[in-house]
Motif scaffolding. Structure first.
Motif: not given
Length: 208
Positions: A150-151, A155-157, A166-167, A170-174
């Motif tokens: 989803v993230l 990001k692409n959208s 803030k998004y 977390p996305f980089d560390n999932l």
């Protein structure tokens, strides 16, 4: 979730028992050695006093009654030492010291057994926790993969294909979080090897 009561080797009942026995035996040996030294010192003291009295008497000083009194004190101290040595002879003291040596060897063995037992208890606890964590970890991993997709789409959208901090953080560390959860799943098993560690450290892909 279960808790683990962390104990030390020194708390092991067998170790405590042997240590107490060693302490008591050491105290007994030290007490006897101190008593013999006290008696021996008294013999030396009274013997010297008797020799001094005889010397003084030879010089015409002192009297026979005084010398006799000093001699009695010397003989009494010698008798006390002789009686003590009769009860606590070298063989008796050697046996006590050998018993102490045996107890010290027994303590080492008891400590080794206590360490082995403690390690087994910890291994058993870790394995129990690992098994219990399997289901919640599975749920979290599934959620992470969904969130990642989803993230990524978010990001692409987004304008300039970026995410706010803030998004994005977390996305980089999932991936890292997902792979560290694998560490919990595999904890204590042969699945954690050098290849696994290298893949976790790279954090480039999900470890499936």
């Amino acid at each position: 979730m279960k808790t683990f009561e962390l104990k030390t080797v020194d708390q092991n009942p067998e170790v405590v028992s042997v240590k107490n026995s060693i302490k008591e035996l050491k105290h007994s040996i030290a007490s006897l050695e101190h008593e013999r030294k006290t008696l021996s010192d008294k013999v030396n003291e009274t013997s010297q006093s008797y020799q001094d009295a005889l010397t003084q008497h030879g010089l015409g000083k002192g009297d026979k009654q005084g010398i006799a009194s000093i001699e009695v004190a010397m003989r009494e101290s010698q008798n006390r030492l002789h009686k003590f040595d009769g009860t606590n002879n070298p063989g008796f003291m050697a046996a006590k010291k050998q018993a102490l040596s045996n107890l010290e060897a027994e303590l080492l063995a008891a400590e080794d057994l206590a360490k082995d037992k403690l390690m087994s208890e910890m291994d058993e606890f870790i394995e129990t926790q690992r098994v219990e964590l399997q289901e919640p970890i599975k749920q979290i991993k599934e959620a992470i993969k969904i969130l990642h997709d989803v993230l990524k789409q978010k990001k692409n959208s987004s304008p300039q294909s970026t995410l706010t901090f803030k998004y994005n953080f977390p996305f980089d560390n999932l991936t890292m979080i997902y792979n560290y959860l694998r560490c919990l799943e595999y904890m204590g098993t042969d699945k954690i090897d050098s290849d696994f560690v290298q893949t976790v450290d790279s954090k480039f892909r999900f470890l499936d």
